[in-house]
Every structure is written in structure tokens, then in C-alpha cells.
Design an enzyme around this catalytic site. Structure first.
Site: not given
Ligand SMILES: Cc1ncc(COP(=O)(O)O)c(C=O)c1O
Lengths: 394, 262
Positions: A117, A378, A95
Site C-alpha cells: 500500500e 525522513s 522507506k
Molecule cells: C518521507 C516520509 N516520512 C514519513 C512518512 C510516514 O511514515 P512513517 O510514520 O511510517 O515513518 C512517509 C510515508 O509515506 C514518508 O514518505
């Protein structure tokens, strides 16, 4: 801006990816969307902006993040697993990439207040972090269900000087936090930038956020080629909530032969179970009833608890360039533990969805033995440790 | 539909006769007396009535309309149910549906337009369909004989305002304040500016809405505008238990304030 003929290039002038996207916003917010589109378009073709963005991601965000070759897991699964380590960034998830870009844009547009948000709290923490660094006022909307299950992140945001406003309407999760942020924005748009956390919302957000996350995929592609003697992985996998880490990852591989796989939560599989609809500014797939009322998503992971999905994913799914699968809560919890024990990496619950698919699919036709997979890790699991502890206690 | 539709014709005629226009709002499906409320509003001197078709995610609405929408949905309100209920209602003033785009999109543009027209609803307000996204709906609405009312906001620049005024049908809905629906202590300063800017652009009826709650505010707003929409103040009363008679009285109070001021 140069014409870009990549599949994941610029959307059409109306902000469309095929049939999806657009700008379904109240008139009160349209001028701000137009202003943002102009500011981003100009900034993104300005070398000094790009340099500053890259410098911040490097010196502040901790980029580039490594790609880890997971030998023990690979041995166990019979497929070679490479992890793109967004969990190692400052604040612990991808993020930060988006937020640093949007914070830079905010100051460029002369605005001093930022709203966001958040679901899991990762985007909220990242936004609060960037606002602290840039000296911007920060207000984060968060469903009160999420305030409870992500209490640690709420505290982090407060430490960082942000105000967290719990949202008690609707399903009291991410969808409602977005509604409330939009309501704030309608009243504050002249001084405030809405820092949306994923590849959703009205044009230009889905495009802009994907561009700010593109760094994940571009780094990973080069790193994979180095590890794989110039070859690309056979599969590229990421979890999909709104879809920003997946979009950033896919952007680096869409022009290769890699198969792209997005993993949605079973209880919030907008592409898997949804039908076309329009919410929060864009046309995409959406969980909704026969009349068009939006349904509540249900997932173990606050960050994926969203009934919609970014419009570009809807497009990639409809043209068959990417495949979207789903993972259920139980296998996600299992996957989190497997990765922790075999590789010493505790994933956040969101990317644990991608790991769950990997464990399930490895050795089947879906993911044949001998393939190579790049999976975007992620975010790290610290924020979920308490929730997982409760879930695992007998 | 070419030229002036029945909604616009009706409102113009009354305005040109020197009357200030009053458009109260009721959330369709809110309790089992909402149709009686509709009648009471008409009897109390409404010039048109806005019927809300509740949506799960009303981003332009404040707490009152959110609560009214959620309550109606919890009671089982559906777009088709609400419109069906209007089939046998002939209140002699035009009805205008107010809803969000996903309900239209999911139902299908043409089918939705037909549902409105078949059930005495001659106008539609869909706040999350701006000029950029208007064409698909507008085509279906025109073919179905439904007038599409567009919203203008205080931040709308002049060139956009001109285009909005050109394309709106029935009337032009001036959003009086940068914000969501809901009662406010005082009329925003932006209200008069909005009304003046719209009057300078168009001869179509100019109606202000958002945050107009009391007879005094209605009178103040119609110094520059041709009329007002009053929604949250009435729905607050309904949520607090007011029946058709009470709502009728509240509308009558607005009516008489507008008439005596005029
Ligand atoms: C570690 C992590 N991965 C994935 C996501 C999902 O978001 P996105 O699909 O936009 O990557 C989040 C959302 O809060 C997150 O904190």
C-alpha cells in the site's frame, strides 16, 4: 534470538507492546503471519542475512546517511539542530530500509510476488525499486486521492515496472489502500508477500518493520556522540504517520536520556485525539466515532493521512517514554520553506511536521533554549514540489 | 454456557433430520425494509439468518458487501440501532450477527454480548478475531449466552483446524475459497476440500460460505457440507432495488434446490 531487555526489544509472544499490538487478522491470513514471523525471527538471527541486508543498504541504498549540523537554523532558534538525513537515501526516504529487508525475506520465503500500500507514494516507490532489483512482480495499492496529489510518484512506480492500482473505496487514501492490499493478500497469500510500509498491521509487522528501521536510530546515536563529544541529544524528534521512521529513530535512543518526541498531523493525530481501537490487525490508538467506525484522517501530507498509529507508539505514549504532539497544515507549509531557505534542504511534507514543531517549540518550556535536538529528515521534498507549488500560488 | 447452545441445537436438529441448511445474510440498516427482508428470508425457509452490522473497513468483504455496508452507514446505521430494531422481531429462526472486532471492542465485550443476547441474536461471527485473540471476547460471549462461530480457511493447517472445530460454537464456518466475499462464476475447487476436511474433524454443523451465489452452487456445496451461507448474491439484488418479496423468492429458490437435491 537473544533476550533483549531494551525497552524497544521484542514484543510478547502474542505480538504485544504492553496493551497494544496483537494479531487481529482473518483466519485466511493467520498462517501467512505465522510463516512471516518464523521467517523473520530466523533471518534476523542469521548473520549471513544481516550481512546481506547491511551490504544492500550500503551499496544500493546509500547508507550510512549523514547527520547534518544545521548552523543557520540553530542560530535562528537558539537550539542546536542536527538532522538525520534519510532524504539522501536511494529513492529519497527511510522507506527503502524496510523494503530492502522485506524483499530479501520475500525471496527467502520463496515468494515471487509483492503487494504494497502507499500513501505519499514513497513506500510504493521504494517497494517497486526493490522488486525491480530482485526481479519480483510488484503491485501497489494507492487511494485515488493520493494518486492525484502524488502523481510524480505514480509515474516513478510505473517506470520501475510496478502496477499501480487506484483505490476508490472509503476515504480513498492510505487506510483504504491497506484494506485493498489485505483483500488482495487473502486471495494471493500462497504466492505473495504483503510488504507493509510502516510499524503497523498484525504481528510480526510492527516489530519487524521497526527492526528494519532501527538502522536509522543506531547510526544517528553514534553520529551524535561523535559530534557531541560522547553526549546524546536532549531531544529526538520524528514525524509519525504509521510511525516507522520515528520507531527506527527512537530505537537508537530509547536507552539514553534523550526525550523522544513524535509529531502527528493535526488532522490525523491518533495518539493526540484517538482512543484505543483495533484496525488492520493491531490494537492501538485510533480515530473513530462512538460506535467504533474508523474516521477519515485529513492532512496536507499523504504519508501521514492515516487514522491509526503503530502499536508500539501507543505503548511508548501510555508509559510516558515518548511524547506525541501535532502540527497543522499551515505551519507545516511554513516550516518547509524555512528549512529550504535557511539550510538549503527541501523536506518532504511528512518530516516538515517535525520541523514545524521544532520552530514552534524552540525557546519554550517544551524545547528550552540551549538544548540539542536530533530530528529525522525522513524524506526529501521532490515528490511534494508540485503540490506545494499549487498551495503557495496566490 | 456449557455444552450445546441453542443455535447449534437448532441447526443440528434440522441437519440430523436430513435437511440441508440455508443461512442467508442481510446487512442491518440497509434501507428501510431490511427487517421485512429478514421476515421474508425466514418465511422462505432460512434455517438461520446472518445479520451484518456494518463496519467502515470490512477487509474480508468484496465490492457488494462493502457497498451495502457503506450505504447502511450513510443511512445512519449503528450497531445499537440495528440491534434495538431486532428487539421486537421474533422470526422463529436463530439470528447470528456478523461484524468486525472494533465495533465489539469499542462497545465493550460484555456490553456487546449483552446487546446481542437481549435482542434475540444468539450467535456472533467476527472474522478478524482469530484463535490467538479469541479469549477476551469468548469469555464475555459465553457469560452472555452468545455462541461464537469461528471461520476456517483453506490454508488452515490440520492441527489448527482441530482447535478451531473444538472452540467454535453454533456451527463451523468453512471459507470456501481463498478470497473475500463476493459472487463467483463457479464454486471454487477448494470448497469441497474444505468441507471434507471439516467433516472429518467435527460433528458440529459444517457451513460453507464465500462465493456461493446460485441454487446450483448451493447444491454442489452441500454435497459435502451441511449447509451454506449466501450473502453477496442477495445483497447485490437489494442494492439493485429488490424488495422483501424478491429477496424472499431468491431464498425460496435456494431452499427448493437444496430440498429437491437432498
Ligand atoms: C518521507 C516520509 N516520512 C514519513 C512518512 C510516514 O511514515 P512513517 O510514520 O511510517 O515513518 C512517509 C510515508 O509515506 C514518508 O514518505
Amino acid at each position: 534470538m537473544a533476550v533483549d531487555d531494551s525497552l524497544m526489544g521484542m514484543p510478547s509472544a502474542s505480538g504485544r507492546f504492553g496493551d497494544f499490538g496483537g494479531r487481529y487478522m482473518p483466519e485466511s491470513l493467520v498462517p501467512a503471519c505465522l510463516e512471516l514471523e518464523e521467517a523473520f525471527t530466523e533471518a534476523w538471527s542469521d548473520a549471513s542475512f544481516r550481512d546481506e541486508y547491511a551490504r544492500l543498504l550500503r551499496d544500493y541504498g546509500g547508507r550510512p546517511t549523514p547527520v547534518t549540523d544545521c548552523t543557520r537554523l540553530s542560530e535562528r532558534l537558539g537550539v542546536r539542530v542536527l538532522l538525520k538525513r534519510e532524504d539522501l537515501t536511494h529513492t529519497g526516504s527511510h522507506k527503502i530500509n524496510n523494503v530492502v529487508g522485506q524483499a530479501l525475506l520475500t525471496t527467502r520465503m520463496g515468494k515471487r510476488r509483492v503487494i504494497a500500500e502507499t500513501g505519499a507514494g514513497q513506500h510504493g516507490v521504494a517497494t517497486a525499486t526493490a522488486c525491480a532489483m530482485f526481479g519480483l512482480e510488484c503491485v501497489v495499492y494507492m487511494g485515488d486521492v493520493d494518486v492525484e496529489r502524488q502523481a510524480l510518484n505514480v509515474f516513478r512506480m510505473k517506470l520501475l515496472g510496478a502496477e499501480v492500482r487506484p483505490v476508490s473505496s472509503g476515504s480513498r487514501t492510505l487506510k483504504d489502500a491497506i484494506n485493498e492490499a489485505l483483500r488482495d493478500w487473502v486471495a494471493s497469500v500462497e504466492t505473495t508477500h504483503y510488504c507493509l510500509g510502516s510499524v503497523m498491521g498484525p504481528h510480526p509487522y510492527p516489530w519487524m518493520v521497526r527492526e528494519f528501521q532501527r538502522v536509522v536510530g543506531e547510526e544517528a546515536r553514534d553520529q551524535c556522540r561523535e559530534l557531541l563529544d560522547g553526549a546524546d541529544p536532549d531531544y529526538v524528534v520524528a514525524c509519525v504517520g504509521g510511525g516507522s521512521n520515528a520507531a527506527g529513530t527512537f530505537a537508537g535512543f530509547v536507552d539514553t536520556n534523550a526525550r523522544l518526541v513524535g509529531v502527528e498531523p493535526e488532522g490525523g493525530a491518533a495518539i493526540g485525539h484517538g482512543v484505543p481501537g483495533v484496525v488492520h490487525g493491531s490494537r492501538s490508538f485510533l480515530l473513530q466515532d462512538e460506535h467504533g467506525q474508523v474516521l477519515e484522517a485529513r492532512s496536507i501530507s499523504a504519508g501521514l493521512d492515516y487514522p491509526g498509529v503503530g502499536p508500539e507508539h501507543a505503548h511508548l505514549a501510555s508509559i510516558g517514554r515518548a511524547t506525541y504532539v501535532s502540527a497543522g497544515d499551515a505551519e507545516v507549509l511554513e516550516a518547509l520553506q524555512v528549512l529550504a531557505r535557511t539550510e538549503g534542504i527541501i523536506p518532504a511534507l511528512e518530516p516538515a511536521h517535525a520541523v514545524a514543531w521544532l520552530l514552534r517549540a524552540a525557546g519554550t518550556d517544551e524545547l528550552p533554549t540551549g538544548s540539542t535536538v536530533l530530528l529525522t529528515m525522513s524524506g526529501r521534498g521532490d515528490k511534494d514540489a508540485e503540490q506545494v507549488m499549487h498551495l503557495l500560488s496566490p | 454456557m456449557s455444552g450445546v447452545g441453542p443455535l447449534e441445537a437448532h441447526l443440528r436438529e434440522r441437519r440430523d433430520a436430513g435437511r440441508k441448511l440455508l443461512i442467508p445474510y442481510v446487512t442491518g440498516g440497509l434501507g428501510d425494509q431490511w427487517l421485512d427482508v429478514l421476515w421474508a428470508m425466514a418465511d422462505a425457509g432460512a434455517d438461520a439468518i446472518e445479520v451484518g452490522i456494518p463496519f467502515s473497513d470490512p477487509v474480508m468483504d468484496g465490492p457488494t458487501i462493502q457497498e451495502a455496508s457503506q450505504k447502511a452507514l450513510d443511512l445512519g446505521a449503528t450497531p445499537i440501532g440495528i440491534l434495538d430494531a431486532l428487539r421486537d422481531v421474533d422470526v422463529s429462526v436463530p439470528l447470528v450477527a456478523m461484524t468486525y472486532y472494533n465495533l465489539v471492542f469499542r462497545t465493550g465485550h460484555r456490553r456487546f454480548a449483552r446487546l446481542l443476547a437481549d435482542n434475540h441474536v444468539c450467535g456472533a461471527i467476527i472474522p478478524d478475531v482469530p484463535l490467538e485473540e479469541l479469549d477476551d471476547w469468548a469469555r464475555a460471549a459465553e457469560d452472555g449466552g452468545v455462541e461464537t462461530v469461528l471461520l476456517a480457511a483453506p490454508v488452515t493447517p490440520d492441527d489448527r483446524l482441530a482447535e478451531l472445530c473444538r472452540r467454535t460454537q453454533g456451527f463451523v464456518y468453512g471459507v470456501s475459497v481463498m478470497g473475500i466475499t463476493g459472487e463467483r462464476q463457479a464454486l471454487a475447487e477448494s470448497a469441497a476440500v474444505m468441507a471434507k476436511r471439516l467433516k472429518a474433524q467435527t460433528d458440529k454443523p459444517v457451513i460453507l460460505g464465500f462465493g456461493i451465489s446460485t441454487p446450483e452452487q448451493a447444491v454442489e456445496a452441500t454435497r459435502d457440507a451441511d449447509g451454506v451461507v449466501v450473502a453477496s448474491a442477495l445483497m447485490r439484488r437489494m442494492l439493485d432495488g429488490a424488495g422483501p418479496e424478491d429477496i424472499g423468492e431468491a431464498v425460496a429458490a435456494l431452499r427448493s434446490a437444496l430440498d429437491t437435491a437432498g
